[in-house]
Design a protein around this motif. Structure first.
Motif, PDB file in Angstrom:
ATOM      1  N   PRO A  80       5.887   8.533 -16.816  1.00 53.01           N
ATOM      2  CA  PRO A  80       6.688   7.319 -16.270  1.00 53.01           C
ATOM      3  C   PRO A  80       6.921   6.376 -17.402  1.00 53.01           C
ATOM      4  CG  PRO A  80       4.256   7.419 -15.774  1.00 53.01           C
ATOM      5  CD  PRO A  80       4.557   8.632 -16.402  1.00 53.01           C
ATOM      6  N   SER A  81       7.994   5.455 -17.157  1.00 48.04           N
ATOM      7  CA  SER A  81       8.137   4.312 -17.706  1.00 48.04           C
ATOM      8  C   SER A  81       8.969   3.256 -17.007  1.00 48.04           C
ATOM      9  CB  SER A  81       8.800   4.720 -19.345  1.00 48.04           C
ATOM     10  OG  SER A  81       8.801   3.653 -20.263  1.00 48.04           O
ATOM     11  N   VAL A  82       9.314   2.288 -17.785  1.00 47.04           N
ATOM     12  CA  VAL A  82       9.944   0.895 -17.103  1.00 47.04           C
ATOM     13  C   VAL A  82      11.277   0.859 -17.943  1.00 47.04           C
ATOM     14  CG1 VAL A  82      10.022  -1.274 -16.476  1.00 47.04           C
ATOM     15  CG2 VAL A  82       7.676  -0.079 -16.616  1.00 47.04           C
ATOM     16  N   TYR A  83      12.240   0.864 -17.203  1.00 48.02           N
ATOM     17  CA  TYR A  83      13.681   0.899 -17.892  1.00 48.02           C
ATOM     18  C   TYR A  83      14.385  -0.170 -17.398  1.00 48.02           C
ATOM     19  CZ  TYR A  83      12.395   5.807 -18.757  1.00 48.02           C
ATOM     20  OH  TYR A  83      11.734   7.068 -19.110  1.00 48.02           O
ATOM     21  N   GLU A  84      15.127  -0.935 -18.286  1.00 46.04           N
ATOM     22  CA  GLU A  84      16.028  -1.996 -17.936  1.00 46.04           C
ATOM     23  C   GLU A  84      17.532  -1.344 -17.973  1.00 46.04           C
ATOM     24  OE1 GLU A  84      16.806  -6.519 -19.264  1.00 46.04           O
ATOM     25  OE2 GLU A  84      15.681  -5.310 -20.615  1.00 46.04           O
ATOM     26  N   VAL A  85      18.109  -1.817 -16.826  1.00 48.28           N
ATOM     27  CA  VAL A  85      19.549  -1.284 -16.577  1.00 48.28           C
ATOM     28  C   VAL A  85      20.583  -2.366 -17.584  1.00 48.28           C
ATOM     29  CG1 VAL A  85      21.415  -1.029 -14.815  1.00 48.28           C
ATOM     30  CG2 VAL A  85      19.096  -0.646 -14.301  1.00 48.28           C
ATOM     31  N   LYS A 107       0.854  -1.236  -0.020  1.00 44.68           N
ATOM     32  CA  LYS A 107       0.013  -0.040  -0.087  1.00 44.68           C
ATOM     33  C   LYS A 107       0.907   1.244   0.132  1.00 44.68           C
ATOM     34  CE  LYS A 107      -3.928  -1.824   2.301  1.00 44.68           C
ATOM     35  NZ  LYS A 107      -4.824  -2.000   3.441  1.00 44.68           N
ATOM     36  N   ASN A 108       1.950   1.391   0.881  1.00 45.50           N
ATOM     37  CA  ASN A 108       2.932   2.567   0.844  1.00 45.50           C
ATOM     38  C   ASN A 108       3.447   2.431  -0.562  1.00 45.50           C
ATOM     39  OD1 ASN A 108       2.387   2.813   3.286  1.00 45.50           O
ATOM     40  ND2 ASN A 108       4.122   1.593   4.230  1.00 45.50           N
ATOM     41  N   PHE A 109       3.916   1.440  -1.192  1.00 42.31           N
ATOM     42  CA  PHE A 109       4.442   1.759  -2.561  1.00 42.31           C
ATOM     43  C   PHE A 109       3.492   2.238  -3.649  1.00 42.31           C
ATOM     44  CE2 PHE A 109       7.658  -1.489  -1.475  1.00 42.31           C
ATOM     45  CZ  PHE A 109       8.834  -0.788  -1.700  1.00 42.31           C
ATOM     46  N   VAL A 110       2.203   1.729  -3.552  1.00 42.99           N
ATOM     47  CA  VAL A 110       1.191   2.273  -4.370  1.00 42.99           C
ATOM     48  C   VAL A 110       0.801   3.693  -4.145  1.00 42.99           C
ATOM     49  CG1 VAL A 110      -1.305   2.123  -4.986  1.00 42.99           C
ATOM     50  CG2 VAL A 110       0.000   0.195  -4.834  1.00 42.99           C
ATOM     51  N   GLN A 111       0.881   4.209  -2.898  1.00 44.72           N
ATOM     52  CA  GLN A 111       0.485   5.534  -2.419  1.00 44.72           C
ATOM     53  C   GLN A 111       1.780   6.402  -2.940  1.00 44.72           C
ATOM     54  OE1 GLN A 111      -0.089   5.329   1.856  1.00 44.72           O
ATOM     55  NE2 GLN A 111      -2.328   4.995   1.313  1.00 44.72           N
ATOM     56  N   PHE A 112       2.830   5.854  -2.929  1.00 44.17           N
ATOM     57  CA  PHE A 112       4.201   6.858  -3.149  1.00 44.17           C
ATOM     58  C   PHE A 112       4.303   7.108  -4.661  1.00 44.17           C
ATOM     59  CE2 PHE A 112       8.485   7.142  -4.495  1.00 44.17           C
ATOM     60  CZ  PHE A 112       8.633   8.443  -3.718  1.00 44.17           C
ATOM     61  N   PHE A 113       4.437   5.873  -5.146  1.00 43.54           N
ATOM     62  CA  PHE A 113       4.382   5.744  -6.883  1.00 43.54           C
ATOM     63  C   PHE A 113       3.049   6.471  -7.646  1.00 43.54           C
ATOM     64  CE2 PHE A 113       7.864   3.150  -5.670  1.00 43.54           C
ATOM     65  CZ  PHE A 113       8.866   3.844  -6.258  1.00 43.54           C
ATOM     66  N   GLY A 114       1.951   6.227  -6.776  1.00 47.91           N
ATOM     67  CA  GLY A 114       0.689   6.749  -7.269  1.00 47.91           C
ATOM     68  C   GLY A 114       0.578   8.278  -7.312  1.00 47.91           C
ATOM     69  N   ALA A 115       1.288   8.711  -6.249  1.00 48.83           N
ATOM     70  CA  ALA A 115       1.480  10.246  -5.965  1.00 48.83           C
ATOM     71  C   ALA A 115       2.354  10.781  -7.268  1.00 48.83           C
ATOM     72  CB  ALA A 115       1.849  10.571  -4.680  1.00 48.83           C
ATOM     73  N   ILE A 116       3.365  10.116  -7.682  1.00 53.13           N
ATOM     74  CA  ILE A 116       4.196  10.499  -8.536  1.00 53.13           C
ATOM     75  C   ILE A 116       3.652  10.734  -9.826  1.00 53.13           C
ATOM     76  CG2 ILE A 116       6.437  10.015  -9.891  1.00 53.13           C
ATOM     77  CD1 ILE A 116       7.661   8.948  -7.231  1.00 53.13           C
ATOM     78  N   TRP A 117       2.807   9.459 -10.327  1.00 49.15           N
ATOM     79  CA  TRP A 117       2.223   9.511 -11.513  1.00 49.15           C
ATOM     80  C   TRP A 117       0.904  10.505 -11.653  1.00 49.15           C
ATOM     81  CZ3 TRP A 117      -2.891   6.916 -11.208  1.00 49.15           C
ATOM     82  CH2 TRP A 117      -3.425   6.521 -12.544  1.00 49.15           C
ATOM     83  N   VAL A 118       0.328  10.978 -10.602  1.00 54.24           N
ATOM     84  CA  VAL A 118      -0.503  12.100 -10.595  1.00 54.24           C
ATOM     85  C   VAL A 118       0.260  13.373 -10.735  1.00 54.24           C
ATOM     86  CG1 VAL A 118      -2.156  13.232  -8.945  1.00 54.24           C
ATOM     87  CG2 VAL A 118      -2.204  11.010  -9.259  1.00 54.24           C
ATOM     88  N   VAL A 147      16.427  10.492 -12.109  1.00 54.20           N
ATOM     89  CA  VAL A 147      15.364   9.997 -11.283  1.00 54.20           C
ATOM     90  C   VAL A 147      14.543  10.917 -10.660  1.00 54.20           C
ATOM     91  CG1 VAL A 147      14.442   8.166  -9.940  1.00 54.20           C
ATOM     92  CG2 VAL A 147      16.382   7.726 -11.516  1.00 54.20           C
ATOM     93  N   PHE A 148      13.274  11.092 -10.883  1.00 55.47           N
ATOM     94  CA  PHE A 148      12.214  12.076 -10.233  1.00 55.47           C
ATOM     95  C   PHE A 148      11.887  11.259  -8.855  1.00 55.47           C
ATOM     96  CE2 PHE A 148       7.954  13.517  -9.446  1.00 55.47           C
ATOM     97  CZ  PHE A 148       8.139  14.609  -8.788  1.00 55.47           C
ATOM     98  N   ALA A 149      12.055  11.860  -7.814  1.00 56.94           N
ATOM     99  CA  ALA A 149      11.917  11.191  -6.381  1.00 56.94           C
ATOM    100  C   ALA A 149      12.678   9.809  -6.073  1.00 56.94           C
ATOM    101  CB  ALA A 149      10.420  10.680  -6.147  1.00 56.94           C
ATOM    102  N   ALA A 150      12.392   8.603  -6.700  1.00 57.61           N
ATOM    103  CA  ALA A 150      12.921   7.587  -6.335  1.00 57.61           C
ATOM    104  C   ALA A 150      12.575   6.448  -7.383  1.00 57.61           C
ATOM    105  CB  ALA A 150      12.986   6.911  -4.898  1.00 57.61           C
ATOM    106  N   PRO A 151      13.122   5.433  -7.667  1.00 60.95           N
ATOM    107  CA  PRO A 151      12.724   4.432  -8.610  1.00 60.95           C
ATOM    108  C   PRO A 151      12.160   3.400  -7.858  1.00 60.95           C
ATOM    109  CG  PRO A 151      14.904   4.248  -8.637  1.00 60.95           C
ATOM    110  CD  PRO A 151      14.635   5.555  -7.576  1.00 60.95           C
ATOM    111  N   LEU A 152      11.099   2.612  -8.511  1.00 60.93           N
ATOM    112  CA  LEU A 152      10.937   1.181  -7.861  1.00 60.93           C
ATOM    113  C   LEU A 152      11.883   0.171  -8.502  1.00 60.93           C
ATOM    114  CD1 LEU A 152       9.157  -0.995  -6.435  1.00 60.93           C
ATOM    115  CD2 LEU A 152       7.554  -0.936  -8.288  1.00 60.93           C
ATOM    116  N   GLN A 153      12.618  -0.411  -7.872  1.00 56.31           N
ATOM    117  CA  GLN A 153      13.921  -1.149  -8.387  1.00 56.31           C
ATOM    118  C   GLN A 153      13.350  -2.716  -8.304  1.00 56.31           C
ATOM    119  OE1 GLN A 153      17.313   0.563  -6.615  1.00 56.31           O
ATOM    120  NE2 GLN A 153      18.723  -1.202  -7.220  1.00 56.31           N
TER     121      GLN A 153
END
Length: 180
Positions: free
Chosen positions: A57-62, A6-17, A116-122
């Protein structure tokens, strides 16, 4: 969903918004840039900053670790290659991304590189390939014409795939907002 999820969804959802959804005609990112732009003086910073309202937002491969806090990533949808300057504050316990991992994030122009804006989901290598295949399969099965529109509308589903590896967890009517 457990508390950490839930914390991840709230954090990354806020960035998306902040970057994708307009309120009274402007995104929060557009409002931020408009407010800060008059206070900037360096031409290179101004030029980078002017591009921030167009991020998504997008998904990136290192792909590569360059050293000096720089990594090379490919957008999994467009295959666009980007050099990213890492901010150590974005990584838990100083753990930088490794080759083969996925990053769900928003990249901001910063001169010749991006940051990176804020932080990535790694996503660790152990799960990265499976999650990448699931996300791309969902995208390819969709009726979206480009990955930007897909990520704008399906971001929460992509986030949940990254977290849990499951397909299409959220069912909702498509909203009429878009990244600008």
């Amino acid at each position: 969903m457990h508390t950490e999820g839930k914390n991840f969804v709230q954090f990354f959802g806020a960035i998306w918004v902040m970057v994708c959804h307009s309120f009274e005609g402007k995104t929060m990112m557009e409002r931020f840039v408009e407010g800060r732009l008059p206070k900037l003086h360096r031409p290179s910073v101004i030029e980078s900053f002017k591009q921030w309202p167009s991020v998504a937002p997008s998904v990136y491969e290192v792909q590569e670790i360059k050293g000096d806090n720089v990594i090379v990533v490919d957008d999994i949808f467009t295959h666009e290659r980007t050099h990213v300057l890492l901010n150590q504050e974005n990584y838990e316990q100083g753990r930088e991304p490794e080759k083969g991992e996925l990053l769900l994030t928003v990249l901001l122009p910063a001169g010749e590189m991006k940051q990176v804006f804020a932080a990535p989901l790694q996503l660790l290598k152990d799960h990265a390939q499976d999650r990448k295949e699931t996300i791309l399969a969902q995208y390819n099965d969709s009726d979206y014409q480009d990955s930007r529109a897909y990520m704008n509308e399906e971001f929460l589903n992509v986030l949940l795939i990254c977290l849990y590896g499951e397909k299409k967890l959220i069912r909702r009517q498509r909203c009429r907002t878009s990244c600008t």
